[in-house]
Enzyme design. Sequence first.
Site, PDB file in Angstrom:
ATOM      1  N   THR A 146       0.810  -1.224   0.000  1.00  0.00           N
ATOM      2  CA  THR A 146       0.000   0.000   0.000  1.00  0.00           C
ATOM      3  C   THR A 146       0.843   1.275   0.000  1.00  0.00           C
ATOM      4  O   THR A 146       0.379   2.333  -0.416  1.00  0.00           O
ATOM      5  CB  THR A 146      -0.978  -0.053   1.201  1.00  0.00           C
ATOM      6  OG1 THR A 146      -1.784  -1.224   1.030  1.00  0.00           O
ATOM      7  CG2 THR A 146      -1.853   1.161   1.300  1.00  0.00           C
TER       8      THR A 146
ATOM      9  N   HIS B 205      -7.889   2.254 -11.235  1.00  0.00           N
ATOM     10  CA  HIS B 205      -8.072   1.745 -12.601  1.00  0.00           C
ATOM     11  C   HIS B 205      -9.538   1.770 -13.017  1.00  0.00           C
ATOM     12  O   HIS B 205     -10.437   1.578 -12.188  1.00  0.00           O
ATOM     13  CB  HIS B 205      -7.563   0.303 -12.689  1.00  0.00           C
ATOM     14  CG  HIS B 205      -6.077   0.198 -12.580  1.00  0.00           C
ATOM     15  ND1 HIS B 205      -5.228   0.603 -13.588  1.00  0.00           N
ATOM     16  CD2 HIS B 205      -5.277  -0.261 -11.578  1.00  0.00           C
ATOM     17  CE1 HIS B 205      -3.972   0.390 -13.204  1.00  0.00           C
ATOM     18  NE2 HIS B 205      -3.981  -0.119 -11.996  1.00  0.00           N
TER      19      HIS B 205
ATOM     20  N   CYS C 118      11.055  21.968   1.910  1.00  0.00           N
ATOM     21  CA  CYS C 118      10.449  21.693   0.596  1.00  0.00           C
ATOM     22  C   CYS C 118       8.926  21.671   0.684  1.00  0.00           C
ATOM     23  O   CYS C 118       8.235  22.217  -0.155  1.00  0.00           O
ATOM     24  CB  CYS C 118      10.909  20.347   0.054  1.00  0.00           C
ATOM     25  SG  CYS C 118      12.680  20.153  -0.077  1.00  0.00           S
TER      26      CYS C 118
HETATM   27  C1  LIG Z   1       4.358  -2.132  -7.920  1.00  0.00           C
HETATM   28  C2  LIG Z   1       2.887  -2.129  -7.617  1.00  0.00           C
HETATM   29  C3  LIG Z   1       2.007  -1.288  -8.310  1.00  0.00           C
HETATM   30  C4  LIG Z   1       0.644  -1.312  -8.065  1.00  0.00           C
HETATM   31  N1  LIG Z   1      -0.172  -0.399  -8.653  1.00  0.00           N
HETATM   32  C5  LIG Z   1      -1.493  -0.398  -8.370  1.00  0.00           C
HETATM   33  C6  LIG Z   1      -2.346   0.580  -8.924  1.00  0.00           C
HETATM   34  O1  LIG Z   1      -1.898   1.521  -9.566  1.00  0.00           O
HETATM   35  N2  LIG Z   1      -3.682   0.479  -8.712  1.00  0.00           N
HETATM   36  C7  LIG Z   1      -4.204  -0.533  -7.973  1.00  0.00           C
HETATM   37  O2  LIG Z   1      -5.426  -0.607  -7.876  1.00  0.00           O
HETATM   38  N3  LIG Z   1      -3.414  -1.431  -7.363  1.00  0.00           N
HETATM   39  C8  LIG Z   1      -2.075  -1.376  -7.532  1.00  0.00           C
HETATM   40  N4  LIG Z   1      -1.246  -2.264  -6.919  1.00  0.00           N
HETATM   41  C9  LIG Z   1      -1.823  -3.220  -6.014  1.00  0.00           C
HETATM   42  C10 LIG Z   1      -2.065  -2.613  -4.641  1.00  0.00           C
HETATM   43  O3  LIG Z   1      -0.962  -1.864  -4.227  1.00  0.00           O
HETATM   44  C11 LIG Z   1      -2.317  -3.753  -3.678  1.00  0.00           C
HETATM   45  O4  LIG Z   1      -3.364  -4.535  -4.197  1.00  0.00           O
HETATM   46  C12 LIG Z   1      -2.725  -3.261  -2.300  1.00  0.00           C
HETATM   47  O5  LIG Z   1      -1.848  -2.291  -1.802  1.00  0.00           O
HETATM   48  C13 LIG Z   1      -2.753  -4.464  -1.384  1.00  0.00           C
HETATM   49  O6  LIG Z   1      -3.116  -4.038  -0.114  1.00  0.00           O
HETATM   50  P1  LIG Z   1      -3.146  -5.091   1.068  1.00  0.00           P
HETATM   51  O7  LIG Z   1      -3.671  -4.382   2.239  1.00  0.00           O
HETATM   52  O8  LIG Z   1      -3.851  -6.318   0.614  1.00  0.00           O
HETATM   53  O9  LIG Z   1      -1.617  -5.518   1.270  1.00  0.00           O
HETATM   54  P2  LIG Z   1      -0.440  -4.704   1.984  1.00  0.00           P
HETATM   55  O10 LIG Z   1      -0.503  -3.271   1.717  1.00  0.00           O
HETATM   56  O11 LIG Z   1       0.814  -5.417   1.631  1.00  0.00           O
HETATM   57  O12 LIG Z   1      -0.758  -4.905   3.529  1.00  0.00           O
HETATM   58  C14 LIG Z   1      -0.652  -6.138   4.165  1.00  0.00           C
HETATM   59  C15 LIG Z   1      -0.282  -5.882   5.611  1.00  0.00           C
HETATM   60  O13 LIG Z   1      -0.262  -7.112   6.320  1.00  0.00           O
HETATM   61  C16 LIG Z   1       0.793  -7.075   7.242  1.00  0.00           C
HETATM   62  N5  LIG Z   1       1.177  -8.442   7.567  1.00  0.00           N
HETATM   63  C17 LIG Z   1       1.747  -9.366   6.755  1.00  0.00           C
HETATM   64  N6  LIG Z   1       1.973 -10.511   7.429  1.00  0.00           N
HETATM   65  C18 LIG Z   1       1.530 -10.308   8.674  1.00  0.00           C
HETATM   66  C19 LIG Z   1       1.500 -11.127   9.838  1.00  0.00           C
HETATM   67  N7  LIG Z   1       1.969 -12.384   9.830  1.00  0.00           N
HETATM   68  N8  LIG Z   1       1.002 -10.606  10.974  1.00  0.00           N
HETATM   69  C20 LIG Z   1       0.513  -9.338  11.007  1.00  0.00           C
HETATM   70  N9  LIG Z   1       0.519  -8.519   9.925  1.00  0.00           N
HETATM   71  C21 LIG Z   1       1.018  -8.998   8.782  1.00  0.00           C
HETATM   72  C22 LIG Z   1       1.894  -6.326   6.506  1.00  0.00           C
HETATM   73  O14 LIG Z   1       2.841  -5.784   7.406  1.00  0.00           O
HETATM   74  C23 LIG Z   1       1.117  -5.274   5.746  1.00  0.00           C
HETATM   75  O15 LIG Z   1       1.019  -4.070   6.454  1.00  0.00           O
HETATM   76  C24 LIG Z   1       0.129  -2.222  -7.119  1.00  0.00           C
HETATM   77  C25 LIG Z   1       1.007  -3.038  -6.389  1.00  0.00           C
HETATM   78  C26 LIG Z   1       2.364  -2.960  -6.599  1.00  0.00           C
HETATM   79  C27 LIG Z   1       3.298  -3.752  -5.735  1.00  0.00           C
END
Ligand SMILES: Cc1cc2nc3c(=O)[nH]c(=O)nc-3n(C[C@H](O)[C@H](O)[C@H](O)COP(=O)(O)OP(=O)(O)OC[C@H]3O[C@@H](n4cnc5c(N)ncnc54)[C@H](O)[C@@H]3O)c2cc1C
Length: 474
Positions: free
Chosen positions: A41, A49, A400
């Site tokens: 994130t 998108h 900045c």
């Molecule tokens: C390079 C890149 C570009 C992208 N561009 C886009 C975009 O432009 N538009 C779009 O819609 N999506 C995009 N995405 C996808 C989007 O960023 C992700 O789908 C989204 O951020 C996922 O969020 P999440 O909360 O599922 O995962 P994360 O943000 O990874 O959060 C997961 C959390 O779980 C925690 N965690 C993990 N294991 C444990 C554990 N065992 N115990 C406790 N906590 C734990 C981690 O510390 C983390 O804070 C992109 C992703 C990437 C990498």
Amino acid sequence: MYDVAVIGAGITGACIVRELSKYDLKIIVIEGSYDIANGATKANSGIVHAGYDAKEGTLKAKLNVLGNRMYEDLCRELNVPYKNNGSLVIAFNDEEMKTLELLLNRGLKNGVEGLEIIDKNTLLNLEPNISDRAKGALYAKSAGIVSPYELALSLCESAYLNGAEFIFDAKVTNIIKEKGKFTISTSKGQIISNFVVNAAGVNADEINKMLGGEKFSIIPRRGEYCLLDKSQGNIVNRIIFNTPTEKGKGILVSPTTHGNLLLGPNAHVIEDKLDVSTTGFGLEEVIEGAKKNIKNVNLREIITSFSGVRATPSTGDFIIDVPTRGAVNAAGIESPGLTSAPAIAIMVLELLHKEGLTLNFKSDFKNGRILPKRFIDMNDEEKKAAIEKDKRYGKIICRCEQITEGDIVNAINCPLGAKTVDGVKKRLRAGMGRCQGGFCMPRVVEILSRELKTEPENILKADSGSYILTGKTK
Ligand SMILES: Cc1cc2nc3c(=O)[nH]c(=O)nc-3n(C[C@H](O)[C@H](O)[C@H](O)COP(=O)(O)OP(=O)(O)OC[C@H]3O[C@@H](n4cnc5c(N)ncnc54)[C@H](O)[C@@H]3O)c2cc1C
């Protein structure tokens, strides 16, 4: 004892906890790192998108389009920067023009509104800095840009204001289900909850295993970026994509909500799920990819580079299911996960409800933020009053971005406050300007050390082990 425990405070967990906090429930978010939005994130393209990419019938397609429609209202409610600036997929030859037709048809099937194919003249009128070699483009008017970590922070703040609890630096190591309750072991002790949500990003496969769910794996795929100074922020107004290939969406060029220009990401499978390093080869790939689409960009204005890791699911689609009674997976949330997150949250709540969670709407749900307005966002009268009340508002720390000591002290001491240098940066933008913290980082370390009552050597950049200072020299 909690009604619901949400594992992970990325955008997925943040949208889920905020949605849950609208109901009479005792909720806890268990986050393994030091802060909200420390995983994918914090390092992605920030694109909302339109929804023509994902194959029709998939969860990705459905939740992308639904999520996109929720964004404008959600960001307005939470006072988060969002801009509906539209996107363009550029085609350079007849083959790519045919791919645009396929994307248009897929988008229409997915329910995307405001999609059209435009010719070269219309394209260059809209975006004069697109390469002269372009033949045409797919224009998606419903796409937009958002600040992903600011959205996750404000969702969590809103949930906190409505009673949700948060525990940080508490990595989930085991989960046992007994007599219908989950005992969740973390590095900070045990938590007992009736229901569990797995929103653990790249580690969601491990949490699913602890819950006894059907096996899947998460393949970490890293994407690298270059960020350019605000002087380049107007090179394009819309999000510019290459025509996608089997390898993915390719390198995009996009303005950010704060007026910078973003180039990236590439895509490489890596071994270590936490490896967010950048490489010379990778950044070269990003620059070459961006140069294909645009002209007149001054690459000497690159102010930083970074990378993020995609949680690519072995199944090819988002995994939103019930691994065991009372638990819900929100796993494999790779792109378009940021866009889809608000809709994923609705789906997760529906599944929890089916699993027996009672959802009684709170009559006193509060909208709002915890973090006070930054000095730079105040009007003249507010600024005067702020300095009269607290002299530290009169002291600029980040030149900045014009962030004052008063702002930084607030960001540290408020509930869900910053504990690291990056925590201050995500909340205020201190260190995000042209000098990238060259001037303010030592002062931010000093303020963190003073306010958190710890030695400067203990202050971390972002997460465990990311020490900045090693000790006194004199
Ligand atoms: C390079 C890149 C570009 C992208 N561009 C886009 C975009 O432009 N538009 C779009 O819609 N999506 C995009 N995405 C996808 C989007 O960023 C992700 O789908 C989204 O951020 C996922 O969020 P999440 O909360 O599922 O995962 P994360 O943000 O990874 O959060 C997961 C959390 O779980 C925690 N965690 C993990 N294991 C444990 C554990 N065992 N115990 C406790 N906590 C734990 C981690 O510390 C983390 O804070 C992109 C992703 C990437 C990498």
